[in-house]
Design a protein around this motif. Structure first.
Motif, mmCIF file in Angstrom:
data_model
loop_
_atom_site.group_PDB
_atom_site.id
_atom_site.type_symbol
_atom_site.label_atom_id
_atom_site.label_comp_id
_atom_site.label_asym_id
_atom_site.label_seq_id
_atom_site.Cartn_x
_atom_site.Cartn_y
_atom_site.Cartn_z
ATOM 1 N N LYS A 171 0.863 -1.172 0.000
ATOM 2 C CA LYS A 171 0.000 0.000 0.000
ATOM 3 C C LYS A 171 0.902 1.225 0.000
ATOM 4 N N ILE A 172 0.827 2.049 -1.056
ATOM 5 C CA ILE A 172 1.675 3.225 -1.204
ATOM 6 C C ILE A 172 0.908 4.440 -0.700
ATOM 7 N N ILE A 173 1.525 5.203 0.212
ATOM 8 C CA ILE A 173 0.861 6.373 0.790
ATOM 9 C C ILE A 173 1.780 7.585 0.719
ATOM 10 N N ASP A 174 1.180 8.783 0.730
ATOM 11 C CA ASP A 174 1.999 9.996 0.756
ATOM 12 C C ASP A 174 2.136 10.508 2.189
ATOM 13 N N ARG A 175 2.841 11.609 2.362
ATOM 14 C CA ARG A 175 3.156 12.127 3.689
ATOM 15 C C ARG A 175 1.926 12.628 4.446
ATOM 16 N N ASN A 176 0.801 12.757 3.762
ATOM 17 C CA ASN A 176 -0.437 13.170 4.404
ATOM 18 C C ASN A 176 -1.370 11.996 4.699
ATOM 19 N N GLY A 177 -0.907 10.779 4.398
ATOM 20 C CA GLY A 177 -1.704 9.591 4.661
ATOM 21 C C GLY A 177 -2.605 9.163 3.522
ATOM 22 N N LYS A 178 -2.589 9.879 2.412
ATOM 23 C CA LYS A 178 -3.436 9.522 1.276
ATOM 24 C C LYS A 178 -2.885 8.296 0.563
ATOM 25 N N LYS A 179 -3.765 7.333 0.283
ATOM 26 C CA LYS A 179 -3.336 6.144 -0.457
ATOM 27 C C LYS A 179 -3.196 6.495 -1.928
ATOM 28 N N LEU A 180 -2.007 6.284 -2.471
ATOM 29 C CA LEU A 180 -1.733 6.594 -3.866
ATOM 30 C C LEU A 180 -1.954 5.397 -4.769
ATOM 31 N N PHE A 181 -1.656 4.208 -4.244
ATOM 32 C CA PHE A 181 -1.660 3.021 -5.102
ATOM 33 C C PHE A 181 -1.625 1.790 -4.207
ATOM 34 N N GLU A 182 -2.151 0.684 -4.724
ATOM 35 C CA GLU A 182 -2.078 -0.590 -4.005
ATOM 36 C C GLU A 182 -1.898 -1.700 -5.019
ATOM 37 N N ILE A 183 -1.006 -2.639 -4.718
ATOM 38 C CA ILE A 183 -0.735 -3.736 -5.633
ATOM 39 C C ILE A 183 -0.417 -4.979 -4.816
ATOM 40 N N SER A 184 -0.925 -6.114 -5.276
ATOM 41 C CA SER A 184 -0.717 -7.369 -4.553
ATOM 42 C C SER A 184 0.329 -8.228 -5.246
ATOM 43 N N HIS A 185 0.748 -9.277 -4.558
ATOM 44 C CA HIS A 185 1.689 -10.265 -5.085
ATOM 45 C C HIS A 185 2.991 -9.618 -5.544
ATOM 46 N N VAL A 186 3.554 -8.811 -4.666
ATOM 47 C CA VAL A 186 4.777 -8.070 -4.985
ATOM 48 C C VAL A 186 5.992 -8.763 -4.382
ATOM 49 N N ASN A 187 7.036 -8.879 -5.177
ATOM 50 C CA ASN A 187 8.323 -9.352 -4.671
ATOM 51 C C ASN A 187 9.115 -8.190 -4.105
ATOM 52 N N PHE A 188 9.213 -7.108 -4.882
ATOM 53 C CA PHE A 188 9.789 -5.869 -4.345
ATOM 54 C C PHE A 188 9.438 -4.694 -5.241
ATOM 55 N N ILE A 189 9.574 -3.481 -4.652
ATOM 56 C CA ILE A 189 9.371 -2.224 -5.372
ATOM 57 C C ILE A 189 10.628 -1.384 -5.203
ATOM 58 N N LYS A 190 11.067 -0.784 -6.305
ATOM 59 C CA LYS A 190 12.276 0.047 -6.265
ATOM 60 C C LYS A 190 12.007 1.381 -6.947
ATOM 61 N N LYS A 191 12.378 2.475 -6.286
ATOM 62 C CA LYS A 191 12.294 3.810 -6.895
ATOM 63 C C LYS A 191 13.513 3.988 -7.801
ATOM 64 N N LEU A 192 13.287 4.344 -9.052
ATOM 65 C CA LEU A 192 14.366 4.525 -10.020
ATOM 66 C C LEU A 192 14.848 5.970 -10.025
ATOM 67 N N SER A 193 16.052 6.182 -10.500
ATOM 68 C CA SER A 193 16.624 7.527 -10.542
ATOM 69 C C SER A 193 15.846 8.457 -11.463
#
Length: 292
Positions: A171-193
Motif C-alpha cells: 500500500k503506497i501512501i503519501d506524507r499526508n496519509g493519502k493512499k496513492l496506489f495498491e498492488i498485490s503479489h509483490v516481490n519488491f518495489i524500487k524507486k528509479l533515478s
C-alpha cells in the motif's frame, strides 16, 4: 536562560535548551524532557522520556541528508512517559492516547514540510497514526519502508503466502496519509533515478508460474509497461532497457525481453546516454561505454 541584556530568566540549569519556536522550547533535565516559555516559565515539567514535535524541523543538507531533533513543538507535540503517549495541540489542550505502542516515529519529507503523521509499531506490526491518536492505518502491517524521502512517499506491506513462497501486498501512501496506489503479489518495489518505479511481481501471483511480471510505473503510478519475467534479478531500468543478472554477471534486455547483451559482464551501469560496461580479469579492469 538569559535575555539579551544578560538578565537570568530561570534559575534552573538544564542539560540542554532546544531552539525556541513561537515562544516555546523543549528542555532536557536529568535525562528527562519538558517545555519552557521564552520568559523562563516552565510550561511542562521535565518528567517525560521524550517529547516529539508534530512539525518537521529538519534541515536539508546538500539535498541528500536530513538532520532533525524533532523538538519544534510550535504546531503541537506528543509527550512520552514510559508506554503512555499524550498528544498536546498548539493551544495546550491535551489528549491521552488510548492505545499503547512499542515505538512512534514522525513521518515527513526532506523539504522541511511539516507532517502530523507518525509510523507506529505494536507487537511487531506497523501502522500510521495522526498526532491526535487516530489510527489512519491500523497496526497490522508486516513492513514499513520509505520509497521516496524527498517527496515523502511510504509503503506499508502485508506478507502473504503463495504456492511458490512468500509475497507482499503493498500500500503506497503519501506524507499526508493519502493512499496513492495498491498492488498485490509483490516481490519488491524500487524507486528509479528517473522518478519511475520498478515493480517485480512474484510467481505466487497465481498457480500459473508464467505470471511473474516486471512492471514499470510512472511517478504518479500509471503503468508504463509490463514484461514476463524470466530472469533471476532485475537491477535497473531506463528508457526501455533493463539491466539483468547478479553476482558480477550482468546483461541487458529491451522492453520486449530481447537480449541485447548476454549475462557475462562484471558490471553494467546507465551513464547518461551511454551504458558503462566493466570486465574484470586477474589483475586488470576493462571499462567501456556503449552508446544507447
Amino acid at each position: 536562560l538569559v535575555n539579551y541584556r544578560g538578565k537570568k530568566l530561570t534559575t534552573k540549569k538544564y542539560e540542554e535548551i532546544y531552539s525556541f519556536n513561537k515562544g516555546k522550547a523543549v528542555v532536557e533535565y536529568d535525562d528527562k524532557y519538558g517545555v519552557i516559555s521564552d520568559t523562563g516559565k516552565e510550561l511542562v515539567k521535565p518528567i517525560y522520556d521524550n517529547i516529539i514535535g508534530v512539525k518537521f524541523d529538519g534541515q536539508n543538507s546538500n539535498g541528500k541528508y536530513v538532520y532533525s531533533n524533532g523538538k519544534d513543538i510550535s504546531e503541537g507535540m506528543i509527550l512520552i512517559k514510559g508506554r503512555d503517549y499524550i498528544y498536546e495541540d498548539k493551544n495546550g489542550k491535551q489528549k491521552e492516547l488510548d492505545k499503547v505502542y512499542d515505538s512512534i516515529q514522525r513521518l515527513a519529507d526532506s523539504t522541511n514540510k511539516s507532517s502530523s503523521l507518525f509510523a507506529v509499531t505494536y507487537d511487531g506490526k506497523f501502522g500510521i497514526m495522526s498526532a491526535n491518536g487516530k489510527e489512519i492505518y491500523k497496526t497490522k502491517y508486516d513492513f514499513f519502508s520509505i520509497l521516496d524521502k524527498k517527496k515523502g512517499i511510504f509503503t506499508l506491506a502485508s506478507r502473504k503466502h503463495g504456492k511458490s513462497g512468500d509475497y507482499f501486498t503493498e500500500k503506497i501512501i503519501d506524507r499526508n496519509g493519502k493512499k496513492l496506489f495498491e498492488i498485490s503479489h509483490v516481490n519488491f518495489i524500487k524507486k528509479l533515478s528517473t522518478g519511475e518505479y520498478l515493480v517485480i511481481r512474484d510467481k505466487a501471483v497465481s498457480k500459473d508460474k508464467n505470471t511473474e511480471q516486471i512492471l514499470i510505473y510512472s511517478s504518479d503510478w500509471k503503468k508504463i509497461l509490463s514484461l514476463k519475467n524470466k530472469w533471476d534479478n532485475i537491477v535497473d531500468y531506463k528508457d526501455g532497457l533493463f539491466i539483468i543478472g547478479s553476482d558480477y554477471s550482468y546483461g541487458l534486455i529491451d522492453s520486449s525481453g530481447k537480449v541485447l547483451l548476454p549475462e557475462k559482464y562484471y558490471e553494467l551501469k546507465f551513464k547518461g546516454d551511454c551504458i558503462q560496461v566493466q570486465e574484470n580479469y586477474e589483475n586488470a579492469q576493462e571499462l567501456g561505454f556503449l552508446v544507447r
